[in-house]
Design a protein around this motif. Structure first.
Motif, PDB file in Angstrom:
ATOM      1  N   GLU A  46       7.620  -7.506  -4.531  1.00 63.81           N
ATOM      2  CA  GLU A  46       6.282  -7.147  -5.029  1.00 63.81           C
ATOM      3  C   GLU A  46       5.985  -5.674  -4.779  1.00 63.81           C
ATOM      4  O   GLU A  46       5.375  -4.997  -5.617  1.00 63.81           O
ATOM      5  CB  GLU A  46       5.231  -8.020  -4.346  1.00 63.81           C
ATOM      6  N   ALA A  47       6.420  -5.159  -3.624  1.00 60.41           N
ATOM      7  CA  ALA A  47       6.200  -3.749  -3.325  1.00 60.41           C
ATOM      8  C   ALA A  47       6.916  -2.857  -4.333  1.00 60.41           C
ATOM      9  O   ALA A  47       6.348  -1.870  -4.825  1.00 60.41           O
ATOM     10  CB  ALA A  47       6.676  -3.434  -1.902  1.00 60.41           C
ATOM     11  N   PHE A  48       8.150  -3.197  -4.665  1.00 63.48           N
ATOM     12  CA  PHE A  48       8.885  -2.393  -5.641  1.00 63.48           C
ATOM     13  C   PHE A  48       8.259  -2.495  -7.036  1.00 63.48           C
ATOM     14  O   PHE A  48       8.267  -1.522  -7.792  1.00 63.48           O
ATOM     15  CB  PHE A  48      10.353  -2.806  -5.677  1.00 63.48           C
ATOM     16  N   GLU A  49       7.738  -3.652  -7.386  1.00 65.91           N
ATOM     17  CA  GLU A  49       7.048  -3.784  -8.678  1.00 65.91           C
ATOM     18  C   GLU A  49       5.852  -2.849  -8.749  1.00 65.91           C
ATOM     19  O   GLU A  49       5.643  -2.152  -9.756  1.00 65.91           O
ATOM     20  CB  GLU A  49       6.605  -5.236  -8.882  1.00 65.91           C
ATOM     21  N   GLU A  58       0.825  -1.207   0.000  1.00 62.91           N
ATOM     22  CA  GLU A  58       0.000   0.000   0.000  1.00 62.91           C
ATOM     23  C   GLU A  58       0.861   1.259   0.000  1.00 62.91           C
ATOM     24  O   GLU A  58       0.611   2.201  -0.769  1.00 62.91           O
ATOM     25  CB  GLU A  58      -0.929   0.001   1.216  1.00 62.91           C
ATOM     26  N   SER A  59       1.891   1.291   0.851  1.00 60.35           N
ATOM     27  CA  SER A  59       2.785   2.446   0.863  1.00 60.35           C
ATOM     28  C   SER A  59       3.521   2.578  -0.464  1.00 60.35           C
ATOM     29  O   SER A  59       3.732   3.681  -0.968  1.00 60.35           O
ATOM     30  CB  SER A  59       3.793   2.313   2.003  1.00 60.35           C
ATOM     31  N   ALA A  60       3.917   1.445  -1.031  1.00 55.37           N
ATOM     32  CA  ALA A  60       4.609   1.474  -2.314  1.00 55.37           C
ATOM     33  C   ALA A  60       3.728   2.081  -3.406  1.00 55.37           C
ATOM     34  O   ALA A  60       4.187   2.890  -4.226  1.00 55.37           O
ATOM     35  CB  ALA A  60       5.029   0.057  -2.697  1.00 55.37           C
ATOM     36  N   ARG A  61       2.461   1.704  -3.410  1.00 58.34           N
ATOM     37  CA  ARG A  61       1.538   2.241  -4.416  1.00 58.34           C
ATOM     38  C   ARG A  61       1.331   3.740  -4.235  1.00 58.34           C
ATOM     39  O   ARG A  61       1.288   4.501  -5.212  1.00 58.34           O
ATOM     40  CB  ARG A  61       0.210   1.498  -4.327  1.00 58.34           C
ATOM     41  N   LEU A  62       1.193   4.175  -2.971  1.00 62.69           N
ATOM     42  CA  LEU A  62       1.031   5.604  -2.710  1.00 62.69           C
ATOM     43  C   LEU A  62       2.237   6.395  -3.203  1.00 62.69           C
ATOM     44  O   LEU A  62       2.087   7.452  -3.829  1.00 62.69           O
ATOM     45  CB  LEU A  62       0.851   5.829  -1.207  1.00 62.69           C
ATOM     46  N   ALA A  63       3.430   5.891  -2.915  1.00 62.13           N
ATOM     47  CA  ALA A  63       4.642   6.576  -3.370  1.00 62.13           C
ATOM     48  C   ALA A  63       4.675   6.668  -4.889  1.00 62.13           C
ATOM     49  O   ALA A  63       5.037   7.708  -5.451  1.00 62.13           O
ATOM     50  CB  ALA A  63       5.870   5.837  -2.854  1.00 62.13           C
ATOM     51  N   GLY A  64       4.310   5.593  -5.556  1.00 64.03           N
ATOM     52  CA  GLY A  64       4.293   5.606  -7.012  1.00 64.03           C
ATOM     53  C   GLY A  64       3.296   6.593  -7.571  1.00 64.03           C
ATOM     54  O   GLY A  64       3.589   7.347  -8.515  1.00 64.03           O
ATOM     55  N   LEU A  65       2.098   6.620  -7.002  1.00 60.94           N
ATOM     56  CA  LEU A  65       1.051   7.524  -7.489  1.00 60.94           C
ATOM     57  C   LEU A  65       1.441   8.990  -7.327  1.00 60.94           C
ATOM     58  O   LEU A  65       1.127   9.825  -8.181  1.00 60.94           O
ATOM     59  CB  LEU A  65      -0.261   7.243  -6.751  1.00 60.94           C
ATOM     60  N   LEU A  66       2.137   9.302  -6.219  1.00 61.14           N
ATOM     61  CA  LEU A  66       2.548  10.691  -5.972  1.00 61.14           C
ATOM     62  C   LEU A  66       3.855  11.048  -6.676  1.00 61.14           C
ATOM     63  O   LEU A  66       4.206  12.210  -6.776  1.00 61.14           O
ATOM     64  CB  LEU A  66       2.700  10.928  -4.469  1.00 61.14           C
ATOM     65  N   GLY A  67       4.585  10.019  -7.112  1.00 58.94           N
ATOM     66  CA  GLY A  67       5.871  10.273  -7.755  1.00 58.94           C
ATOM     67  C   GLY A  67       6.972  10.615  -6.784  1.00 58.94           C
ATOM     68  O   GLY A  67       7.926  11.322  -7.137  1.00 58.94           O
ATOM     69  N   THR A  68       6.872  10.114  -5.529  1.00 58.73           N
ATOM     70  CA  THR A  68       7.923  10.345  -4.551  1.00 58.73           C
ATOM     71  C   THR A  68       8.909   9.179  -4.566  1.00 58.73           C
ATOM     72  O   THR A  68       8.683   8.152  -5.200  1.00 58.73           O
ATOM     73  CB  THR A  68       7.353  10.477  -3.128  1.00 58.73           C
ATOM     74  N   GLU A  69      10.000   9.316  -3.826  1.00 61.25           N
ATOM     75  CA  GLU A  69      10.915   8.206  -3.628  1.00 61.25           C
ATOM     76  C   GLU A  69      10.287   7.218  -2.642  1.00 61.25           C
ATOM     77  O   GLU A  69       9.388   7.566  -1.871  1.00 61.25           O
ATOM     78  CB  GLU A  69      12.250   8.711  -3.084  1.00 61.25           C
ATOM     79  N   PHE A  70      10.785   5.974  -2.653  1.00 65.22           N
ATOM     80  CA  PHE A  70      10.229   4.940  -1.784  1.00 65.22           C
ATOM     81  C   PHE A  70      11.345   4.083  -1.215  1.00 65.22           C
ATOM     82  O   PHE A  70      12.266   3.671  -1.935  1.00 65.22           O
ATOM     83  CB  PHE A  70       9.261   4.044  -2.564  1.00 65.22           C
TER      84      PHE A  70
END
Length: 321
Positions: free
Chosen positions: A177-180, A152-164
């Motif tokens: 899976e989170a990084f994918e 869930e955190s990984a998806r949020l970071a991706g959607l906002l375009g932040t680093e993770f």
């Protein structure tokens, strides 16, 4: 093959018979050493009501470290956003980034309060940093990172375009899976290519035997914490004399899977494999020891094992890049 970068996640551990003020001074000393050794960034954590950690105000400690270093990126790993007004966080880091342009990381965690409105809080903070609306608005905004140990955190970071950054030390499974998820959503949201970093708990020493002694201390502390006996990190002598209960051994076995320990050549091989399997070129190393000198030695040996580019210190001045 891309050369691995190493960074530091410092939880400011308090050892047995040590004091929180000594632990804080040890963090300042370690940051200066890490910069000279060639570490990329240095993050300080946020914990509350834990006798084992002195890291209750990461933004204050980050400011002190920025003033005492000159090149390395400094930040939080991370500010517990559910506890704070996003505008206040943006103001604090606007000040830090204005005084130290190009060197400030803002790592965000979702613990510390109700999680239901976390996505909205995160989006508000991201907009304030990116678009303005608070004073001061830093010429070079802090780099925003979302920290997590799940998809869930990984998806949020991706959607906002932040680093993770994925917390392998918290959950050693699920990182791939989170990084994918993160990279797929980042690509959709920004059109760019995401990176990411893996945060790993590590301890090494001049010999495998000494590394195991330090690992046992860390595992005893973690097992006790799980069982409701939160306290400072035990010394080697305390750990050696300790008679482990069945419950402690069970908890230690669980946490052993999230700990990389051994002689430097053993540890470097495992870390290189972990970075490759997760597709990252940066590892954020978290090390907990009772004695600050053992922690420092562990980071020195890792820097040697990975041939980090040593840096000569420069005068640390406010406003330096």
């Amino acid at each position: 093959m891309t050369k691995l970068r190493l960074s530091v996640l410092d939880q400011t551990p308090v050892g047995e018979d040590h004091t929180p003020d000594r632990a804080l001074r040890a963090s300042v000393d370690l940051a200066r050493v890490a910069e000279g050794l060639g570490y990329t960034r240095y993050w300080v954590a946020e914990h509350h009501d834990s006798p084992g950690f002195a890291s209750s105000a990461p933004e204050i400690l980050a400011g002190a470290l920025l003033a005492r270093t000159s090149r390395m990126r400094i930040g939080t790993g991370g500010v517990l956003l559910p506890r704070y007004d996003p505008a206040k966080v943006a103001e604090v880091f606007g000040v830090l980034a204005s005084l130290h342009p190009g060197r400030v990381d803002l790592g965000i965690g979702r613990a510390g309060g109700p999680a239901r409105d976390f996505p909205q809080r995160l989006a508000e903070l991201h907009a304030l940093l990116a678009e303005g609306g608070v004073v001061p608005q830093a010429p070079v905004p802090p780099q925003m990172w979302l920290l997590g140990a799940g998809r869930e955190s990984a998806r949020l970071a991706g959607l906002l375009g932040t680093e993770f950054a994925f917390g392998h030390f918290f959950s050693p499974v699920g990182g791939r899976e989170a990084f994918e998820d993160y990279r797929a959503r980042f690509r959709t949201a920004t059109g760019g290519r995401a990176g990411g970093a893996l945060a790993v708990r590590v301890v090494t020493a001049d010999s495998a035997g000494r590394a195991e002694e330090l690992a046992q201390s860390m595992l005893l502390w973690r097992a006790r914490k799980d069982l409701g006996q939160d306290g400072p990190l035990p010394s080697y002598e305390t750990t050696r004399r300790h008679r482990w209960t069945g419950a402690e051994l069970e908890r230690a076995k669980v946490h052993r899977t999230a700990l990389v320990s051994g002689a430097p050549e053993q540890v470097s091989a495992v870390l290189t494999a972990l970075a490759g399997s997760h597709g990252v070129d940066e590892l954020i190393i978290n090390t907990l020891t009772c004695d600050p000198s053992d922690r420092r030695r562990s980071y020195e040996l890792l820097a040697e094992a990975f041939a980090l580019p040593a840096r000569h210190p420069e005068p640390a001045t406010v406003g330096s890049a």
